[in-house]
Design a protein around this motif. Structure first.
Motif, PDB file in Angstrom:
ATOM      1  N   ARG A   1      -6.757  -5.612  -9.176  1.00 18.38           N
ATOM      2  CA  ARG A   1      -5.996  -6.776  -8.727  1.00 18.38           C
ATOM      3  C   ARG A   1      -5.912  -7.878  -9.778  1.00 18.38           C
ATOM      4  NH1 ARG A   1      -7.976  -7.824  -3.096  1.00 18.38           N
ATOM      5  NH2 ARG A   1      -9.877  -8.282  -4.267  1.00 18.38           N
TER       6      ARG A   1
ATOM      7  N   ASP B   1      -2.496  -9.525 -11.376  1.00 18.39           N
ATOM      8  CA  ASP B   1      -2.214 -10.959 -11.278  1.00 18.39           C
ATOM      9  C   ASP B   1      -1.964 -11.564 -12.653  1.00 18.39           C
ATOM     10  OD1 ASP B   1      -2.534 -10.772  -8.544  1.00 18.39           O
ATOM     11  OD2 ASP B   1      -4.574 -11.585  -8.524  1.00 18.39           O
TER      12      ASP B   1
ATOM     13  N   TYR C   1      -0.676  -0.168  -3.120  1.00 17.43           N
ATOM     14  CA  TYR C   1      -0.964  -1.592  -2.973  1.00 17.43           C
ATOM     15  C   TYR C   1       0.274  -2.415  -3.316  1.00 17.43           C
ATOM     16  CZ  TYR C   1      -3.076  -6.114  -4.345  1.00 17.43           C
ATOM     17  OH  TYR C   1      -3.386  -7.440  -4.500  1.00 17.43           O
TER      18      TYR C   1
ATOM     19  N   ALA D   1       1.321  -5.639  -4.728  1.00 21.00           N
ATOM     20  CA  ALA D   1       0.677  -6.713  -5.487  1.00 21.00           C
ATOM     21  C   ALA D   1       1.219  -8.088  -5.103  1.00 21.00           C
ATOM     22  CB  ALA D   1       0.852  -6.475  -6.979  1.00 21.00           C
TER      23      ALA D   1
ATOM     24  N   HIS E   1      -0.304  -8.843  -1.761  1.00 15.56           N
ATOM     25  CA  HIS E   1      -1.753  -8.647  -1.732  1.00 15.56           C
ATOM     26  C   HIS E   1      -2.198  -7.885  -0.471  1.00 15.56           C
ATOM     27  CE1 HIS E   1      -1.430 -12.000  -4.647  1.00 15.56           C
ATOM     28  NE2 HIS E   1      -2.453 -11.381  -5.218  1.00 15.56           N
TER      29      HIS E   1
ATOM     30  N   LEU F   1      -9.351  -3.669   0.563  1.00 18.40           N
ATOM     31  CA  LEU F   1      -8.946  -4.637  -0.448  1.00 18.40           C
ATOM     32  C   LEU F   1     -10.134  -5.224  -1.190  1.00 18.40           C
ATOM     33  CD1 LEU F   1      -6.118  -6.658   1.356  1.00 18.40           C
ATOM     34  CD2 LEU F   1      -5.863  -5.166  -0.637  1.00 18.40           C
TER      35      LEU F   1
END
Length: 280
Positions: A66, A70, A87, A89, A92, A128
């Motif tokens: 993650r 980001d 996932y 992004a 989230h 997560l």
């Protein structure tokens, strides 16, 4: 930090022949200092400006991926956990998540140990915020990725998992993967994802299965996809995509099945290929 070479300038009239660019992360998109070069960022931006989608396909589970997404300003889909997780992004959130049957994994590990001797274990918890739990004797790689040490191996199994990591005190990665695959290949999948990283996964799970799910959501087919990777766990992804590009630093098993070999992750191997394709 490694210096960036100057990129070739793509023609404004050029077009890109693929609708999807799938890139592995470690040893492929990331340099050895865990950064993405300016040149590679610019090549990927040019590809997306030309209408293609970029999707990261990594063995790392979401919690270990993650922060990189980001940093890249990446808001699309990512395939994580060797295909176990799709996932989003930008939002989230997990769109899909496949877990490893813990009872079956325990049986598989018992069979491997009966064949090869005791193993050191770590386990990646689902979700997560799933933590990587590290058991006694497991050797961690250097780097910033967070783990939680546990003294009682039973703690590894106390929550849903997406994978189990195995190490052997004497066998190297290739030998351990071969022994494990020969012993329990009908129960679970075994992949080598990097130096010191041999993993037990749900049977039938691979980067290809996760990528195909993500591509379907994007309305893109295998024939529209170019994929980049460096390790044997990328072999199924290369088998699925139209064109597979191995990095110069790739494992020999991946180079054998690649359609093309580019320069290394340190030498902007992804950008080298994308710039050429953009030039037409």
């Amino acid at each position: 930090m490694p210096a960036d070479d100057g990129p070739a300038e793509p023609s404004s009239a050029g077009s890109f022949p693929y609708k999807l660019v799938a890139t592995d992360l470690d040893g492929t998109l990331l340099r050895d200092d865990h950064t993405v070069s300016t040149r590679t960022r610019e090549a990927l931006a040019a590809v997306t400006a030309a209408g293609a989608a970029h999707i990261i396909v990594t063995g790392r589970a979401v919690p270990w991926t993650r922060h990189i997404l980001d940093d890249l300003g990446y808001e699309g889909l990512a395939v994580c956990g060797q295909g176990a997780q799709v996932y989003h992004a930008g939002e989230h959130r997990l769109l899909t998540s496949v877990t490893l049957d813990r009872q079956l994994a325990g049986l598989a590990l018992a069979k491997i140990e009966a064949e090869a001797g005791p193993l050191a274990l770590a386990a990646s918890r689902d979700g997560l915020d799933g933590q990587v739990m590290v058991g006694p004797g497991y050797r961690l790689l250097e780097g910033p990725l967070p783990t939680v040490a546990v003294k009682d191996p039973a703690e590894l199994w106390s929550a849903p998992l997406n994978k189990v990591y195995i190490q052997h005190p004497e066998l190297d990665d290739d030998a351990l993967a071969r022994v494990a695959r020969a012993t329990v290949g009908s129960l679970v999948d075994v992949v080598m994802a990097g130096a010191g990283v041999v993993e037990i996964l749900p049977l039938g799970l691979s980067k290809a299965t996760g990528l195909s799910l993500a591509a379907r959501r994007l309305g893109v087919k295998a024939a529209d996809t170019i994929a980049f990777g460096d390790m044997p766990n990328d072999i199924p992804m290369f088998g699925w995509a139209r064109h597979g590009v191995a990095m110069a630093n790739a494992h020999e098993e991946l180079k054998v099945v690649a359609d093309e070999i580019t320069t290394s992750n340190e030498d902007d191997g992804i950008a080298v290929v994308l710039e050429r394709l953009l030039l037409g």
